[in-house]
Design a protein around this motif. Structure first.
Motif, PDB file in Angstrom:
ATOM      1  N   ASP A   1       0.836  -1.196   0.000  1.00  0.00           N
ATOM      2  CA  ASP A   1       0.000   0.000   0.000  1.00  0.00           C
ATOM      3  C   ASP A   1       0.876   1.253   0.000  1.00  0.00           C
ATOM      4  O   ASP A   1       1.712   1.448   0.881  1.00  0.00           O
TER       5      ASP A   1
ATOM      6  N   THR B   1       0.720   3.445   3.065  1.00  0.00           N
ATOM      7  CA  THR B   1       1.457   2.901   4.216  1.00  0.00           C
ATOM      8  C   THR B   1       2.949   3.168   4.067  1.00  0.00           C
ATOM      9  O   THR B   1       3.623   3.569   5.032  1.00  0.00           O
TER      10      THR B   1
ATOM     11  N   GLY C   1       0.716  -6.075   4.076  1.00  0.00           N
ATOM     12  CA  GLY C   1      -0.734  -5.937   3.942  1.00  0.00           C
ATOM     13  C   GLY C   1      -1.517  -6.611   5.046  1.00  0.00           C
ATOM     14  O   GLY C   1      -2.747  -6.764   4.938  1.00  0.00           O
TER      15      GLY C   1
END
Length: 348
Positions: free
Chosen positions: A4, A7, A112
């Motif tokens: 991500d 992130t 994740g």
């Protein structure tokens, strides 16, 4: 499925925040974040080994690692292909050195998955503060980070770090789930007698950083027959002020008394005890040594003991050896016990 982006960006912001904070602290800039300064002070009161100097050192290492380039270079080695539901990963963290479980924490979030962390009673303050900062940068992380003091429940896999004794407990408790269970490890240095003063001084960083409490700290050295320890002691004199830390001094006084009463032959410079001993694990304030006659035979012996050894330090160019002074500066791809945590998580 790629990691991500939001992130990653949150970790990059954290890296810059930690770097800026450490620079301000080192230059006594009054603008250094008072909230983090307070957490560091409380961590030190809670655990006397967590001095401001050592916590700042740990934060600076993480600040250096959490850059966009280093994160992207590290993550590019992996295939994030599967679309899958996030798993909950229980992390049982050690507390021997500041933020020792942070790498596992990063791996879980960037793979994740969700973190369910059980903090050590010795290091309960630093990681929750950092997690709060990350959530402020990326609010979606709030649903992916949980700290608990209760019995671990409702998790899909486990990463647990402890001693040889606790590992048996971990294997009994967590053995039915996918797991990484880490035991005691130590680091060793191979000296030839040809090291420079600067190399031996750098070795002191591997010995004394975090008071020798980390698995990457050198607790044992191998030296040739007839090795002259004077050069080593002269180089290590740079670290003499460590004896002013009362917990370290108490260990030094105790271990020296035990060795003298037992009539062990020791070498002593007023803050470090050198003792000839085949064991890899030396107590705080002591450094064990063994002699070797043939380095290739020694290397075979070290290979046979690889499950007990975290790092081998030397001036050699052998693959896997670490330069003097670098044991406490691992890269993102330097995994504890040589087990690739990220690959483990991606295969769940």
């Amino acid at each position: 499925m790629a990691p991500d982006r939001n992130t990653i960006d949150a970790f990059v912001k954290l890296g810059k925040y930690l770097t800026d904070f450490c620079e301000k602290c080192y230059s006594n800039d009054a603008e250094a974040d008072s909230n983090l300064k307070d957490v560091i002070a409380r961590a030190g009161h809670h655990n006397g080994w967590f001095t401001e100097e050592n916590v700042l050192f740990s934060l600076k290492q993480w600040g250096d690692l959490l850059t966009e380039k280093k994160l992207n270079d590290w993550l590019s080695q992996y295939s994030f292909t599967k679309e899958k539901e996030p798993k909950t990963i229980a992390i049982v963290m050690a507390g021997n050195i500041p933020l020792v479980g942070f790498h596992d924490f990063i791996c879980v979030l960037l793979s994740g998955n969700k973190v369910l962390a059980k903090l050590s009673s010795n290091d309960k303050l630093l990681l929750p503060f950092i997690a709060k900062y990350l959530i402020e940068q990326e609010p979606s992380l709030e649903a992916k980070i949980e700290f608990t003091d209760a019995k671990l429940e409702n998790y899909d896999a486990v990463i647990a770090t402890g001693s040889n004794n606790t590992s048996r407990y971990f294997e009994y408790y967590f053995g039915k789930k996918p797991n990484i269970i880490r035991k005691n490890r130590n680091s060793v240095a191979v000296l030839t007698g040809n090291e420079t003063h600067d190399e031996l001084k750098a070795l002191g960083e591997d010995i004394f950083r975090y008071y020798g409490l980390g698995c990457r700290n050198v607790s044992k050295i191998y030296v040739p027959k007839d090795y002259d320890f004077d050069g080593l002691f002269n180089a290590l004199f740079h670290y003499k002020d460590i004896i002013h830390q009362h917990k370290y001094a108490n260990n030094y006084d105790y271990n020296k008394a035990v060795y003298l009463m037992s009539e062990f032959k020791i070498l002593d410079n007023g803050f470090l005890i050198l003792k000839e001993d085949e064991a890899l694990t030396s107590p705080i304030s002591a450094l064990f040594y063994s002699h070797y006659e043939n380095e290739s035979n020694l290397r075979k012996k070290l290979d046979e003991m690889e499950e007990q050894i975290q790092c081998v330090v030397s001036s050699s160019t052998l693959e896997g050896d670490i330069n003097f002074g670098d044991t406490q500066k691992p890269s993102l791809s330097d995994y504890a016990d040589g087990i690739d945590t990220m690959q483990f998580l991606l295969q769940l």
